[in-house]
Design a protein around this motif. Structure first.
Motif, PDB file in Angstrom:
ATOM      1  N   TRP A 127     -68.275   8.207  17.329  1.00 62.69           N
ATOM      2  CA  TRP A 127     -67.263   9.061  17.941  1.00 62.69           C
ATOM      3  C   TRP A 127     -67.712   9.448  19.341  1.00 62.69           C
ATOM      4  O   TRP A 127     -68.868   9.305  19.699  1.00 62.69           O
ATOM      5  N   THR A 128     -66.780   9.950  20.110  1.00 67.34           N
ATOM      6  CA  THR A 128     -67.081  10.508  21.425  1.00 67.34           C
ATOM      7  C   THR A 128     -66.119  11.638  21.709  1.00 67.34           C
ATOM      8  O   THR A 128     -65.058  11.723  21.086  1.00 67.34           O
ATOM      9  N   LYS A 129     -66.512  12.491  22.622  1.00 65.35           N
ATOM     10  CA  LYS A 129     -65.682  13.624  23.008  1.00 65.35           C
ATOM     11  C   LYS A 129     -65.364  13.537  24.483  1.00 65.35           C
ATOM     12  O   LYS A 129     -66.204  13.152  25.281  1.00 65.35           O
ATOM     13  N   ILE A 130     -64.151  13.885  24.830  1.00 67.54           N
ATOM     14  CA  ILE A 130     -63.754  13.967  26.226  1.00 67.54           C
ATOM     15  C   ILE A 130     -63.701  15.440  26.592  1.00 67.54           C
ATOM     16  O   ILE A 130     -62.897  16.193  26.047  1.00 67.54           O
ATOM     17  N   SER A 131     -64.575  15.830  27.492  1.00 73.08           N
ATOM     18  CA  SER A 131     -64.643  17.218  27.924  1.00 73.08           C
ATOM     19  C   SER A 131     -63.357  17.607  28.634  1.00 73.08           C
ATOM     20  O   SER A 131     -62.818  16.857  29.432  1.00 73.08           O
ATOM     21  N   ARG A 132     -62.867  18.780  28.343  1.00 66.36           N
ATOM     22  CA  ARG A 132     -61.652  19.293  28.984  1.00 66.36           C
ATOM     23  C   ARG A 132     -62.054  20.368  29.986  1.00 66.36           C
ATOM     24  O   ARG A 132     -61.815  21.539  29.772  1.00 66.36           O
ATOM     25  N   GLY A 133     -62.656  19.946  31.071  1.00 71.88           N
ATOM     26  CA  GLY A 133     -63.072  20.878  32.114  1.00 71.88           C
ATOM     27  C   GLY A 133     -61.891  21.651  32.658  1.00 71.88           C
ATOM     28  O   GLY A 133     -60.733  21.353  32.375  1.00 71.88           O
ATOM     29  N   SER A 134     -62.173  22.606  33.474  1.00 76.39           N
ATOM     30  CA  SER A 134     -61.126  23.493  33.991  1.00 76.39           C
ATOM     31  C   SER A 134     -60.174  22.751  34.924  1.00 76.39           C
ATOM     32  O   SER A 134     -60.338  22.750  36.140  1.00 76.39           O
ATOM     33  N   GLY A 135     -59.195  22.098  34.354  1.00 76.85           N
ATOM     34  CA  GLY A 135     -58.166  21.430  35.126  1.00 76.85           C
ATOM     35  C   GLY A 135     -58.568  20.111  35.758  1.00 76.85           C
ATOM     36  O   GLY A 135     -57.829  19.556  36.543  1.00 76.85           O
ATOM     37  N   SER A 186     -70.914   7.099  26.732  1.00 76.95           N
ATOM     38  CA  SER A 186     -71.400   5.747  26.411  1.00 76.95           C
ATOM     39  C   SER A 186     -72.478   5.819  25.330  1.00 76.95           C
ATOM     40  O   SER A 186     -72.493   4.999  24.410  1.00 76.95           O
ATOM     41  N   ARG A 187     -73.375   6.803  25.426  1.00 74.70           N
ATOM     42  CA  ARG A 187     -74.411   6.945  24.400  1.00 74.70           C
ATOM     43  C   ARG A 187     -73.795   7.319  23.050  1.00 74.70           C
ATOM     44  O   ARG A 187     -74.243   6.835  22.008  1.00 74.70           O
ATOM     45  N   GLN A 188     -72.779   8.184  23.056  1.00 72.09           N
ATOM     46  CA  GLN A 188     -72.109   8.544  21.808  1.00 72.09           C
ATOM     47  C   GLN A 188     -71.453   7.323  21.169  1.00 72.09           C
ATOM     48  O   GLN A 188     -71.386   7.216  19.942  1.00 72.09           O
ATOM     49  N   CYS A 189     -70.971   6.399  22.009  1.00 73.87           N
ATOM     50  CA  CYS A 189     -70.329   5.172  21.510  1.00 73.87           C
ATOM     51  C   CYS A 189     -71.351   4.079  21.194  1.00 73.87           C
ATOM     52  O   CYS A 189     -70.984   2.962  20.844  1.00 73.87           O
ATOM     53  N   ARG A 190     -72.625   4.407  21.336  1.00 75.04           N
ATOM     54  CA  ARG A 190     -73.733   3.487  21.038  1.00 75.04           C
ATOM     55  C   ARG A 190     -73.761   2.279  21.972  1.00 75.04           C
ATOM     56  O   ARG A 190     -74.038   1.160  21.559  1.00 75.04           O
ATOM     57  N   LEU A 191     -73.445   2.524  23.260  1.00 78.60           N
ATOM     58  CA  LEU A 191     -73.426   1.468  24.261  1.00 78.60           C
ATOM     59  C   LEU A 191     -74.203   1.893  25.496  1.00 78.60           C
ATOM     60  O   LEU A 191     -74.319   3.091  25.774  1.00 78.60           O
ATOM     61  N   GLU A 202     -68.366   0.571  30.231  1.00 85.33           N
ATOM     62  CA  GLU A 202     -67.358   0.243  31.241  1.00 85.33           C
ATOM     63  C   GLU A 202     -66.575  -0.997  30.831  1.00 85.33           C
ATOM     64  O   GLU A 202     -65.362  -1.057  30.996  1.00 85.33           O
ATOM     65  N   ASP A 203     -67.270  -2.003  30.262  1.00 87.84           N
ATOM     66  CA  ASP A 203     -66.586  -3.207  29.773  1.00 87.84           C
ATOM     67  C   ASP A 203     -65.636  -2.876  28.626  1.00 87.84           C
ATOM     68  O   ASP A 203     -64.571  -3.474  28.506  1.00 87.84           O
ATOM     69  N   LEU A 204     -66.023  -1.922  27.782  1.00 88.93           N
ATOM     70  CA  LEU A 204     -65.153  -1.510  26.678  1.00 88.93           C
ATOM     71  C   LEU A 204     -63.865  -0.900  27.232  1.00 88.93           C
ATOM     72  O   LEU A 204     -62.769  -1.228  26.774  1.00 88.93           O
ATOM     73  N   LEU A 205     -63.996  -0.058  28.233  1.00 95.34           N
ATOM     74  CA  LEU A 205     -62.817   0.600  28.817  1.00 95.34           C
ATOM     75  C   LEU A 205     -61.959  -0.366  29.618  1.00 95.34           C
ATOM     76  O   LEU A 205     -60.736  -0.251  29.634  1.00 95.34           O
ATOM     77  N   ASP A 206     -62.601  -1.328  30.291  1.00 99.13           N
ATOM     78  CA  ASP A 206     -61.886  -2.246  31.178  1.00 99.13           C
ATOM     79  C   ASP A 206     -61.444  -3.541  30.497  1.00 99.13           C
ATOM     80  O   ASP A 206     -60.830  -4.385  31.128  1.00 99.13           O
ATOM     81  N   CYS A 207     -61.789  -3.727  29.253  1.00 98.21           N
ATOM     82  CA  CYS A 207     -61.342  -4.831  28.403  1.00 98.21           C
ATOM     83  C   CYS A 207     -62.222  -6.087  28.323  1.00 98.21           C
ATOM     84  O   CYS A 207     -61.974  -6.890  27.441  1.00 98.21           O
ATOM     85  N   PRO A 208     -63.218  -6.326  29.182  1.00 96.11           N
ATOM     86  CA  PRO A 208     -64.049  -7.512  28.931  1.00 96.11           C
ATOM     87  C   PRO A 208     -64.742  -7.466  27.558  1.00 96.11           C
ATOM     88  O   PRO A 208     -64.972  -8.503  26.956  1.00 96.11           O
ATOM     89  N   LEU A 209     -65.044  -6.262  27.058  1.00 93.34           N
ATOM     90  CA  LEU A 209     -65.625  -6.122  25.724  1.00 93.34           C
ATOM     91  C   LEU A 209     -64.480  -5.821  24.760  1.00 93.34           C
ATOM     92  O   LEU A 209     -63.915  -4.724  24.761  1.00 93.34           O
ATOM     93  N   SER A 210     -64.123  -6.816  23.953  1.00 91.53           N
ATOM     94  CA  SER A 210     -62.997  -6.663  23.035  1.00 91.53           C
ATOM     95  C   SER A 210     -63.358  -5.750  21.865  1.00 91.53           C
ATOM     96  O   SER A 210     -64.535  -5.484  21.598  1.00 91.53           O
ATOM     97  N   ARG A 211     -62.349  -5.309  21.164  1.00 90.01           N
ATOM     98  CA  ARG A 211     -62.574  -4.486  19.978  1.00 90.01           C
ATOM     99  C   ARG A 211     -63.421  -5.243  18.956  1.00 90.01           C
ATOM    100  O   ARG A 211     -64.326  -4.688  18.348  1.00 90.01           O
ATOM    101  N   GLU A 212     -63.121  -6.513  18.771  1.00 90.80           N
ATOM    102  CA  GLU A 212     -63.852  -7.324  17.797  1.00 90.80           C
ATOM    103  C   GLU A 212     -65.332  -7.443  18.171  1.00 90.80           C
ATOM    104  O   GLU A 212     -66.210  -7.319  17.319  1.00 90.80           O
ATOM    105  N   LYS A 213     -65.610  -7.677  19.456  1.00 89.77           N
ATOM    106  CA  LYS A 213     -67.000  -7.797  19.899  1.00 89.77           C
ATOM    107  C   LYS A 213     -67.719  -6.456  19.801  1.00 89.77           C
ATOM    108  O   LYS A 213     -68.900  -6.396  19.450  1.00 89.77           O
ATOM    109  N   TYR A 214     -67.022  -5.382  20.110  1.00 88.36           N
ATOM    110  CA  TYR A 214     -67.611  -4.047  19.991  1.00 88.36           C
ATOM    111  C   TYR A 214     -67.955  -3.755  18.536  1.00 88.36           C
ATOM    112  O   TYR A 214     -69.057  -3.308  18.218  1.00 88.36           O
ATOM    113  N   GLU A 215     -67.017  -4.028  17.652  1.00 84.72           N
ATOM    114  CA  GLU A 215     -67.248  -3.788  16.225  1.00 84.72           C
ATOM    115  C   GLU A 215     -68.417  -4.636  15.726  1.00 84.72           C
ATOM    116  O   GLU A 215     -69.275  -4.151  14.984  1.00 84.72           O
TER     117      GLU A 215
END
Length: 97
Positions: free
Chosen positions: A41-49, A62-67, A73-86
């Motif tokens: 899992w990972t958390k997205i901080s909700r800073g003040s606005g 990235s560390r929370q996602c074990r990467l 960055e590849d996970l977010l930008d798509c070079p790392l597919s869901r299948e490869k990540y899993e």
């Protein structure tokens, strides 16, 4: 890491199998392709606005996602597919079927 728009990060995670937690509107949990909830899992901080996530917070995510930063960055930008990540999580022993 370069700061990114919060909405881009959220969309990137959701495209790769992360789902928003029912109990915490900031927490994204990775679900395996078979529908099983994982412990990753990972958390997205909700800073003040702030609409951007800082580079240091992206590093924490990235560390929370074990990467490393580059793979995250590849996970977010798509070079790392869901299948490869899993597969990477399986090989590294972070998840099991």
């Amino acid at each position: 890491m370069t700061p990114r728009a919060r909405s881009d990060v959220q969309r990137g995670l959701q495209r790769k199998g992360f789902k928003l937690s029912d109990n915490d509107h900031e927490k994204f949990i990775f679900f395996l392709s078979n529908g099983k909830k994982s412990s990753v899992w990972t958390k997205i901080s909700r800073g003040s606005g702030h609409r951007e996530i800082s580079g240091s917070n992206l590093g924490k995510m990235s560390r929370q996602c074990r990467l490393n930063s580059s793979d995250f960055e590849d996970l977010l930008d798509c070079p790392l597919s869901r299948e490869k990540y899993e597969q990477k999580l399986l090989e590294d022993g972070y998840v099991s079927y």
